[in-house]
Design an enzyme around this catalytic site. Sequence first.
Site, PDB file in Angstrom:
ATOM      1  CD  GLU A   1      29.487  17.048 -14.626  1.00 12.73           C
ATOM      2  OE1 GLU A   1      30.099  16.271 -15.387  1.00 12.73           O
ATOM      3  OE2 GLU A   1      28.523  16.672 -13.897  1.00 12.73           O
TER       4      GLU A   1
ATOM      5  CB  CYS B   1      29.038  10.104 -17.524  1.00  8.44           C
ATOM      6  SG  CYS B   1      29.311   9.792 -19.289  1.00  8.44           S
TER       7      CYS B   1
ATOM      8  CG  HIS C   1      28.733  14.767 -18.185  1.00  7.40           C
ATOM      9  ND1 HIS C   1      29.746  14.359 -17.340  1.00  7.40           N
ATOM     10  CD2 HIS C   1      28.859  14.025 -19.315  1.00  7.40           C
ATOM     11  CE1 HIS C   1      30.452  13.412 -17.927  1.00  7.40           C
ATOM     12  NE2 HIS C   1      29.934  13.185 -19.121  1.00  7.40           N
TER      13      HIS C   1
END
Length: 205
Positions: free
Chosen positions: A185, A82, A183
């Site tokens: 994750e 990001c 992202h």
Amino acid sequence: MTPRIAVLDYGMGNLHSVGRALARVGADVCVTSDGAEVGAAEGMVIPGVGGFGACVRSLRAAGLEPTIRTAVDGGRPVFGVCVGMQILFEGSDEDPDEGLAVLSGRVERLPSSVRVPHTGWNTVSWTGRRHAYTAGIPDGTSFYFVHSFAPSVDPETTVGVTDHGRSFAAAVARDNVFATQFHPEKSGEAGLELYEAFVREVRAA
């Protein structure tokens, strides 16, 4: 061997969710702002949440810019996430502070004709510069984005493209550096696949 990966703690990232995702795919994770500890790790993740300028200033105040440059120049695998991706560029329309210039080009604001920030799932198309990390992930896979600025597509470094008001680079790579505007994750199994590929690269480096 379980590879040691440092997640840089400079006060501007969702550190623990990144750390948990990396640990889940086989990394020995240290979340740290200590340059010596980062320097001893086999790989590095640069997270980032918030504004470009705040991230760059916090990173430099923490004394981590030389550590990043040493890793990049030394061929250690580096993964930006990001705003941690954006600060690798020369600069951003968001703030006058200069980026690290690891990657050429600038980060530009998304058009006002679409909802900004761009928040949620969006599909990513892989370019002709297909990267080893993305090899097992189908074209058109969705990933999770939260951002208002993004780098333009550059045929020299862009490996994944998304459209929100304009086409922009969703994933970039140069040598040992790989970074995503989304992202991983927060992107389910596809995001974990990217991190797993990164961990494999760190193990092999």
